[in-house]
Design a protein around this motif. Structure first.
Motif, mmCIF file in Angstrom:
data_model
loop_
_atom_site.group_PDB
_atom_site.id
_atom_site.type_symbol
_atom_site.label_atom_id
_atom_site.label_comp_id
_atom_site.label_asym_id
_atom_site.label_seq_id
_atom_site.Cartn_x
_atom_site.Cartn_y
_atom_site.Cartn_z
ATOM 1 N N ASN A 1 0.837 -0.996 -0.088
ATOM 2 C CA ASN A 1 0.026 -0.111 -0.063
ATOM 3 C C ASN A 1 0.882 1.225 -0.013
ATOM 4 N N SER A 2 0.574 2.222 -0.877
ATOM 5 C CA SER A 2 1.372 3.554 -0.770
ATOM 6 C C SER A 2 1.482 4.259 0.590
ATOM 7 N N GLY A 3 0.295 3.842 1.310
ATOM 8 C CA GLY A 3 0.293 4.550 2.640
ATOM 9 C C GLY A 3 1.408 3.719 3.703
ATOM 10 N N GLY A 4 1.926 2.590 3.132
ATOM 11 C CA GLY A 4 2.797 1.789 3.960
ATOM 12 C C GLY A 4 4.191 1.969 3.499
ATOM 13 N N PHE A 5 4.630 0.698 3.307
ATOM 14 C CA PHE A 5 6.110 0.802 2.828
ATOM 15 C C PHE A 5 6.147 0.820 1.207
ATOM 16 N N ALA A 6 5.041 -0.088 0.696
ATOM 17 C CA ALA A 6 4.891 0.022 -0.972
ATOM 18 C C ALA A 6 6.541 -0.551 -1.449
ATOM 19 N N ILE A 7 6.460 -1.584 -0.822
ATOM 20 C CA ILE A 7 7.940 -2.364 -1.511
ATOM 21 C C ILE A 7 7.626 -2.846 -2.896
ATOM 22 N N PHE A 8 6.338 -3.557 -3.149
ATOM 23 C CA PHE A 8 6.033 -3.978 -4.325
ATOM 24 C C PHE A 8 4.516 -3.508 -4.748
ATOM 25 N N LYS A 9 4.216 -3.424 -5.992
ATOM 26 C CA LYS A 9 2.820 -3.029 -6.545
ATOM 27 C C LYS A 9 1.908 -4.190 -6.416
ATOM 28 N N GLU A 10 0.587 -3.552 -6.281
ATOM 29 C CA GLU A 10 -0.777 -4.607 -6.311
ATOM 30 C C GLU A 10 -0.753 -5.367 -7.300
ATOM 31 N N CYS A 11 -0.385 -4.631 -8.456
ATOM 32 C CA CYS A 11 -0.496 -5.387 -9.987
ATOM 33 C C CYS A 11 0.258 -4.600 -10.923
ATOM 34 N N LYS A 12 0.313 -5.140 -12.211
ATOM 35 C CA LYS A 12 0.943 -4.631 -13.232
ATOM 36 C C LYS A 12 0.065 -4.579 -14.290
ATOM 37 N N GLU A 13 -0.008 -3.323 -14.882
ATOM 38 C CA GLU A 13 -1.205 -3.468 -16.131
ATOM 39 C C GLU A 13 -0.187 -3.125 -17.318
ATOM 40 N N PHE A 14 -0.677 -3.566 -18.378
ATOM 41 C CA PHE A 14 -0.280 -3.055 -19.733
ATOM 42 C C PHE A 14 -1.180 -3.283 -20.931
ATOM 43 N N PHE A 15 -1.192 -2.508 -22.163
ATOM 44 C CA PHE A 15 -2.037 -2.857 -23.218
ATOM 45 C C PHE A 15 -1.441 -3.130 -24.307
ATOM 46 N N ILE A 16 -1.800 -4.376 -25.008
ATOM 47 C CA ILE A 16 -1.264 -4.822 -26.422
ATOM 48 C C ILE A 16 -2.012 -4.440 -27.561
ATOM 49 N N ASN A 17 -1.650 -3.696 -28.350
ATOM 50 C CA ASN A 17 -2.233 -3.226 -29.466
ATOM 51 C C ASN A 17 -2.441 -4.208 -30.692
ATOM 52 N N PHE A 18 -3.746 -4.414 -31.507
ATOM 53 C CA PHE A 18 -3.574 -5.375 -32.264
ATOM 54 C C PHE A 18 -3.254 -4.415 -33.580
ATOM 55 N N PRO A 19 -2.598 -5.295 -34.572
ATOM 56 C CA PRO A 19 -2.350 -4.539 -36.233
ATOM 57 C C PRO A 19 -3.480 -3.719 -36.411
ATOM 58 N N ASN A 20 -3.342 -2.742 -37.274
ATOM 59 C CA ASN A 20 -4.394 -2.091 -37.589
ATOM 60 C C ASN A 20 -4.946 -3.188 -38.901
ATOM 61 N N SER A 21 -6.313 -3.234 -38.925
ATOM 62 C CA SER A 21 -7.069 -4.080 -40.037
ATOM 63 C C SER A 21 -7.974 -3.129 -40.789
ATOM 64 N N VAL A 22 -7.759 -3.213 -42.052
ATOM 65 C CA VAL A 22 -8.403 -2.562 -43.171
ATOM 66 C C VAL A 22 -9.506 -3.436 -43.391
ATOM 67 N N ILE A 23 -10.766 -2.725 -43.382
ATOM 68 C CA ILE A 23 -11.788 -3.737 -43.935
ATOM 69 C C ILE A 23 -12.386 -2.826 -45.092
ATOM 70 N N HIS A 24 -12.429 -3.540 -46.303
ATOM 71 C CA HIS A 24 -13.235 -2.780 -47.587
ATOM 72 C C HIS A 24 -14.693 -3.081 -47.461
ATOM 73 N N HIS A 25 -15.230 -2.142 -47.416
ATOM 74 C CA HIS A 25 -16.838 -2.325 -47.541
ATOM 75 C C HIS A 25 -17.312 -1.960 -48.799
ATOM 76 N N PHE A 26 -18.417 -2.883 -49.231
ATOM 77 C CA PHE A 26 -19.103 -2.591 -50.717
ATOM 78 C C PHE A 26 -20.364 -2.914 -50.395
ATOM 79 N N ASN A 27 -21.191 -2.442 -51.452
ATOM 80 C CA ASN A 27 -22.696 -2.835 -51.345
ATOM 81 C C ASN A 27 -22.983 -4.102 -52.190
ATOM 82 N N GLY A 28 -24.278 -4.587 -52.368
ATOM 83 C CA GLY A 28 -24.542 -5.716 -52.973
ATOM 84 C C GLY A 28 -24.310 -5.716 -54.216
#
Length: 369
Positions: free
Chosen positions: A193-220
């Motif tokens: 806890n940040s109010g204590g000794f804070a020797i380690f964090k409660e958790c680790k967060e990160f974000f993994i991006n997907f590669p861009n995906s191009v979708i070709h839209h067309f009509n009937g």
């Protein structure tokens, strides 16, 4: 193949304390200790419920603490006083559970684009909980005999508390395990806890991006309409170093822990990435107000505004489904409320058959509703 269901031994119908006993039960010290434990355990369960989305029964720690307390020289008491203390504490915890799963809805609900509540209204909440608690007590009074005595349901938590209390009369209260676990929990909190000794964090967060995906839209007619670039990703978070959550997982067991984990997997690895992917303009819409927005911010707001309401809706549907499954049992219970057997259940010198007037209890419940 062995069954995975917990076997609840059949309890001897004879009460542990004889029905005609005049042993002290409803005393001031048992009530005061129960109220004190209700406040402490209720606050802990409120925090736990809002953090983890579930609560656990306070009956077990309350039973252990009550046994330990009534073994102190200045608090000597009977097993029935211990039971009153445990019951009072567990009822207080149940009221808190009802509060944290309903009151936040007033803050979440939008009516015509405006929040129903922009902050918590203390006296309104107090009145709601007071009325809700009284209604709960009245309905428990009405259904006690039908569901507890006549229905012969197993009540595993009640049986476990019975065994704890019975074992405690022989000197084995188990208090050292409860207070030892509390000490370990405090130590872990101090280290992270940040109010204590804070020797380690409660958790680790990160974000993994997907590669861009191009979708070709067309009509009937297969004529090109537009090429739209979709983006997305997955927000990851390591398991929390939380004594509270570890305790919950241990108590509810592997089955319900896996169900809870599956909900997190669906939310963060399926629904949120899907929401980000299907709205390619999501980032532009969020930064239109001039605020900088990170990928984690997009994942969080998708969870808060899209996925979380879905979870609330699923919870409501499952609650209604559960009530529908109990419709026959509840109908039989209410049908038996005003039977001659119920209204004349009181037997002199039998503490187990002392009931309030059920007609007045029923009328009071209807008035409060």
């Amino acid at each position: 193949m062995a069954s995975s269901e917990t076997h609840i031994p059949k309890v001897d119908p004879a009460p542990y304390v004889p029905a005609e006993s005049t042993m002290r039960e409803f005393t001031l010290k048992s009530i005061l200790l129960g109220l004190f434990l209700a406040v402490i355990l209720g606050a802990a369960n409120a925090y736990l419920g809002l953090k983890a989305g579930m609560t656990i029964s306070a009956a077990f720690p309350a039973a252990v603490i009550a046994i330990a307390a009534f073994h102190l020289p200045f608090m000597k008491g009977t097993v029935l006083e211990q039971n009153i203390t445990r019951t009072t504490a567990s009822v207080g915890e149940a009221l808190v559970a009802g509060a944290i799963f309903t009151i936040p809805a007033f803050v979440m609900v939008n009516l015509n684009g405006e929040r129903l509540w922009t902050n918590f209204h203390y006296w309104d909440v107090t009145l709601i909980l007071l009325v809700g608690g009284l209604i709960g007590i009245l309905f428990i009074t009405l259904l006690r005999r039908t569901l507890v005595i006549d229905a012969e349901l197993p009540f595993p938590e009640g049986y476990a508390c019975y065994e704890i209390v019975k074992a405690g009369q022989g000197g084995d209260s188990g208090a050292k395990y409860v207070f030892g676990a509390m000490g370990i929990g405090v130590l872990i909190e101090m280290l992270k806890n940040s109010g204590g000794f804070a020797i380690f964090k409660e958790c680790k967060e990160f974000f993994i991006n997907f590669p861009n995906s191009v979708i070709h839209h067309f009509n009937g007619s297969k004529e090109t309409l537009a090429d739209i670039t979709h983006k997305g990703g997955i927000a990851f978070q390591t398991p929390l170093a939380s004594p509270a959550l570890m305790g919950v997982g241990y108590i509810i067991g592997p089955k319900y822990s896996c169900i809870n984990f599956a909900g997190g997997v669906l939310a963060w690895l399926v629904f949120i990435p899907l929401a980000l992917f299907l709205n390619p303009n999501f980032y532009d819409q969020l930064v239109a107000g001039g605020m900088s927005v990170s990928n984690s911010d997009m994942a969080y707001t998708a969870w808060y505004n899209l996925v979380r309401p879905m979870a609330v809706g699923a919870m409501l549907v499952s609650s209604l489904y559960t009530l529908w499954g109990l419709k026959n049992s509840l109908a039989r219970a209410f049908k038996g409320i005003f039977s001659k057997h119920e209204l004349n259940a009181g037997v002199p010198n039998n503490r187990l058959e002392k009931d309030l007037n059920l007609k007045w209890v029923f009328i009071s419940a209807i008035i409060l509703i």
